[in-house]
Write a protein that holds these residues in place. Sequence first.
Motif, PDB file in Angstrom:
ATOM      1  N   PRO A   1       0.826  -1.224   0.000  1.00  0.00           N
ATOM      2  CA  PRO A   1       0.000   0.000   0.000  1.00  0.00           C
ATOM      3  C   PRO A   1       0.853   1.264   0.000  1.00  0.00           C
ATOM      4  O   PRO A   1       0.554   2.212  -0.737  1.00  0.00           O
ATOM      5  N   ASP A   2       1.926   1.272   0.801  1.00  0.00           N
ATOM      6  CA  ASP A   2       2.802   2.450   0.857  1.00  0.00           C
ATOM      7  C   ASP A   2       3.501   2.659  -0.477  1.00  0.00           C
ATOM      8  O   ASP A   2       3.653   3.782  -0.941  1.00  0.00           O
ATOM      9  N   ILE A   3       3.940   1.536  -1.078  1.00  0.00           N
ATOM     10  CA  ILE A   3       4.647   1.642  -2.354  1.00  0.00           C
ATOM     11  C   ILE A   3       3.722   2.226  -3.408  1.00  0.00           C
ATOM     12  O   ILE A   3       4.095   3.123  -4.162  1.00  0.00           O
ATOM     13  N   LEU A   4       2.487   1.748  -3.436  1.00  0.00           N
ATOM     14  CA  LEU A   4       1.525   2.256  -4.422  1.00  0.00           C
ATOM     15  C   LEU A   4       1.246   3.730  -4.183  1.00  0.00           C
ATOM     16  O   LEU A   4       1.121   4.515  -5.119  1.00  0.00           O
ATOM     17  N   LYS A   5       1.160   4.109  -2.909  1.00  0.00           N
ATOM     18  CA  LYS A   5       0.864   5.504  -2.574  1.00  0.00           C
ATOM     19  C   LYS A   5       1.979   6.410  -3.077  1.00  0.00           C
ATOM     20  O   LYS A   5       1.737   7.521  -3.548  1.00  0.00           O
ATOM     21  N   ASN A   6       3.219   5.902  -2.971  1.00  0.00           N
ATOM     22  CA  ASN A   6       4.360   6.722  -3.362  1.00  0.00           C
ATOM     23  C   ASN A   6       4.675   6.633  -4.851  1.00  0.00           C
ATOM     24  O   ASN A   6       5.509   7.370  -5.345  1.00  0.00           O
TER      25      ASN A   6
ATOM     26  N   ASN B   1       1.242   9.533  -9.737  1.00  0.00           N
ATOM     27  CA  ASN B   1       0.265   9.451 -10.812  1.00  0.00           C
ATOM     28  C   ASN B   1      -1.139   9.090 -10.334  1.00  0.00           C
ATOM     29  O   ASN B   1      -1.981   8.682 -11.121  1.00  0.00           O
ATOM     30  N   MET B   2      -1.362   9.206  -9.038  1.00  0.00           N
ATOM     31  CA  MET B   2      -2.703   8.943  -8.535  1.00  0.00           C
ATOM     32  C   MET B   2      -3.406  10.280  -8.347  1.00  0.00           C
ATOM     33  O   MET B   2      -2.820  11.226  -7.825  1.00  0.00           O
ATOM     34  N   PRO B   3      -4.662  10.373  -8.768  1.00  0.00           N
ATOM     35  CA  PRO B   3      -5.395  11.610  -8.526  1.00  0.00           C
ATOM     36  C   PRO B   3      -5.563  11.851  -7.028  1.00  0.00           C
ATOM     37  O   PRO B   3      -5.559  10.906  -6.227  1.00  0.00           O
ATOM     38  N   GLU B   4      -5.684  13.104  -6.659  1.00  0.00           N
ATOM     39  CA  GLU B   4      -5.828  13.483  -5.250  1.00  0.00           C
ATOM     40  C   GLU B   4      -7.002  12.738  -4.623  1.00  0.00           C
ATOM     41  O   GLU B   4      -8.087  12.675  -5.195  1.00  0.00           O
ATOM     42  N   GLY B   5      -6.783  12.175  -3.476  1.00  0.00           N
ATOM     43  CA  GLY B   5      -7.876  11.562  -2.750  1.00  0.00           C
ATOM     44  C   GLY B   5      -8.152  10.109  -3.112  1.00  0.00           C
ATOM     45  O   GLY B   5      -9.155   9.556  -2.668  1.00  0.00           O
ATOM     46  N   THR B   6      -7.270   9.503  -3.909  1.00  0.00           N
ATOM     47  CA  THR B   6      -7.475   8.088  -4.236  1.00  0.00           C
ATOM     48  C   THR B   6      -7.331   7.246  -2.977  1.00  0.00           C
ATOM     49  O   THR B   6      -6.411   7.445  -2.194  1.00  0.00           O
TER      50      THR B   6
ATOM     51  N   ILE C   1      -6.723   3.532  -1.655  1.00  0.00           N
ATOM     52  CA  ILE C   1      -6.362   2.175  -2.055  1.00  0.00           C
ATOM     53  C   ILE C   1      -6.539   1.274  -0.860  1.00  0.00           C
ATOM     54  O   ILE C   1      -5.991   1.528   0.213  1.00  0.00           O
ATOM     55  N   LYS C   2      -7.337   0.265  -1.054  1.00  0.00           N
ATOM     56  CA  LYS C   2      -7.492  -0.684   0.042  1.00  0.00           C
ATOM     57  C   LYS C   2      -7.071  -2.048  -0.450  1.00  0.00           C
ATOM     58  O   LYS C   2      -7.635  -2.597  -1.372  1.00  0.00           O
ATOM     59  N   ILE C   3      -6.024  -2.562   0.151  1.00  0.00           N
ATOM     60  CA  ILE C   3      -5.582  -3.894  -0.214  1.00  0.00           C
ATOM     61  C   ILE C   3      -5.587  -4.729   1.049  1.00  0.00           C
ATOM     62  O   ILE C   3      -4.992  -4.342   2.054  1.00  0.00           O
TER      63      ILE C   3
END
Lengths: 66, 252
Positions: B43-48, B51-56, B58-60
């Motif tokens: 989750p942290d890796i994806l967050k960093n 290219n994600m729009p503000e406020g995305t 992610i729940k894994i």
Amino acid sequence: MGFSSINWALVAPLIGIELILMIIAVVDLSKTTTQTNGPKWMWVLISLFFSIIGPILYFTIGRKHT
Amino acid sequence: MNKWLVLFRKEWLEMVRNYKVIWLPLVFVVFGLLQPITLYYLPDILKNAGNMPEGTVIKIATPSSGEVLCETLSQFNQMGILVIVLAFMGIVAAERRSGMMKMILVKPVTYTSYILSKWVSALLLTFVSLSLGMLAAWYYTILLIGSFPFVDLAQGTGIYFIWISFLLTFTLFLSSRLKSSGLIAALALLLGIVLSLVTPLLEKWMKWSPAQLTGAASSLLTEGAAQGNVLLPLTITILLTALFLYLAVREP
């Protein structure tokens, strides 16, 4: 996630092993008198800049087995 | 037996000299450690990754311990096999090319014990590397995700080891027949890839396939029990391993 929030105790062994592999590869490159497949400086660069994969490639295909 | 031990010791000395004894286990440990860490920090890796729009959001769901170990095994199935085949492709071929083989065989040792010493030492090193890798993955999985019974781990790794030793024996067989290391590696990898690809596709006709063992090992890790018939592929794999070993020790 900031720089400090990474649990370094967890990642340290990983970095340690990467360094060991890199050091063995470079020390062997500096000691070996036989030819390698391809120029030596190229293997030094590969071992230094591609972590894990670089040293493996050197040991498997770079080194000439005698 | 005594002569065989001398050959066996010479094999180990060789592996120490070209650092195989060090780097092969280390590589497996790295891949073993990498998998639990990546899955834990995913989750942290994806967050960093950006290219994600503000406020995305992610729940894994955090994977279970079994799933992490199963992922590790499939990682070993790609990188592990590649590394093992590359490490042992020249095990006989390189010595034949350099003339070392002739020097050894003029001494009173048989070709069979010469090949067998190579086979046993390669198998032993592979076993140690695979076990260390799985133990590393197990340790980190327990630390990060949750406990996992050691018996299941040992069983899963054991079944998986049979599959790896089959590919290793095939590599040794090719190495005893062919000259080019590249061709040996290509053929051995091809067999591994084709078997792994075809087996799930043609489930019905491939119940005997050695690649079934990887599936069995995975289901052992995720569900605690091997699915389907394990005995048939296990028997076939051991028979095929024995066949390739027999073919390898026959002097060409």
